[in-house]
Scaffold this motif. Sequence first.
Motif, PDB file in Angstrom:
ATOM      1  N   GLY A   1    -102.787 -70.571  -3.911  1.00 39.44           N
ATOM      2  CA  GLY A   1    -101.680 -69.217  -4.417  1.00 39.44           C
ATOM      3  C   GLY A   1    -102.127 -68.424  -3.659  1.00 39.44           C
ATOM      4  O   GLY A   1    -102.985 -67.458  -3.324  1.00 39.44           O
TER       5      GLY A   1
ATOM      6  N   PHE B   1    -100.766 -64.105  -4.791  1.00 37.76           N
ATOM      7  CA  PHE B   1    -100.492 -63.123  -6.466  1.00 37.76           C
ATOM      8  C   PHE B   1    -100.552 -61.690  -5.506  1.00 37.76           C
ATOM      9  O   PHE B   1    -100.883 -61.784  -4.775  1.00 37.76           O
ATOM     10  CB  PHE B   1    -101.050 -63.105  -7.243  1.00 37.76           C
TER      11      PHE B   1
ATOM     12  N   PHE C   1     -97.350 -63.934  -9.513  1.00 38.19           N
ATOM     13  CA  PHE C   1     -97.643 -64.762  -8.629  1.00 38.19           C
ATOM     14  C   PHE C   1     -96.133 -64.664  -7.451  1.00 38.19           C
ATOM     15  O   PHE C   1     -94.832 -64.790  -7.739  1.00 38.19           O
ATOM     16  CB  PHE C   1     -97.245 -66.388  -8.887  1.00 38.19           C
TER      17      PHE C   1
ATOM     18  N   ALA D   1     -97.444 -70.723  -3.167  1.00 36.52           N
ATOM     19  CA  ALA D   1     -98.720 -71.985  -3.044  1.00 36.52           C
ATOM     20  C   ALA D   1     -98.974 -72.603  -2.348  1.00 36.52           C
ATOM     21  O   ALA D   1     -97.257 -72.742  -1.390  1.00 36.52           O
ATOM     22  CB  ALA D   1     -99.229 -71.998  -4.428  1.00 36.52           C
TER      23      ALA D   1
ATOM     24  N   ALA E   1     -98.021 -71.293 -11.218  1.00 36.90           N
ATOM     25  CA  ALA E   1     -98.733 -70.404 -11.243  1.00 36.90           C
ATOM     26  C   ALA E   1     -99.961 -70.514 -12.471  1.00 36.90           C
ATOM     27  O   ALA E   1    -100.532 -70.500 -11.751  1.00 36.90           O
ATOM     28  CB  ALA E   1     -97.820 -69.442 -11.794  1.00 36.90           C
TER      29      ALA E   1
ATOM     30  N   TRP F   1    -109.815 -65.156  -8.394  1.00 36.82           N
ATOM     31  CA  TRP F   1    -108.938 -64.446  -7.880  1.00 36.82           C
ATOM     32  C   TRP F   1    -109.937 -63.890  -6.717  1.00 36.82           C
ATOM     33  O   TRP F   1    -110.934 -63.911  -6.915  1.00 36.82           O
ATOM     34  CB  TRP F   1    -108.409 -63.760  -8.652  1.00 36.82           C
TER      35      TRP F   1
END
Length: 124
Positions: A35, A37, A47, A50, A108, A114
């Motif tokens: 994904g 962000f 978000f 993705a 999301a 991350w």
Amino acid sequence: QVQLVLSGGGLVQAGGSLRLSCVASERTFSRYAMGWFRQARGKEREFVGAISWSGDSTRYIDPVKGRFTISRDNGKNTVYLQMNSLKPEDTAVYYCATGRRPYGGFEAADFGSWGQGTQVTVSS
């Protein structure tokens, strides 16, 4: 823990394009949805979109539909975010993220790890 390394951010004029790349250290990269962000200054992380673990499905938030494209190259453990027709409101720190579990979903809430983020600045 998987390591995510981003590249491709920078400064661009409105209407321009950038491509972000995110390389994952995880050997089983192909089993995880990926994904993207972003977080603008003073705002919560948002978000953006993705891609499924198989690569055959993508989703995007409405503000970027038709302008942003997410793709992946499992042979290179890399996911891409191609951003076209950029607008000043796209200015943010962008992050990529891996899915929480293998062969999982790509909404999301399905993402939990991350990378370090890269700045994208769009001037008007």
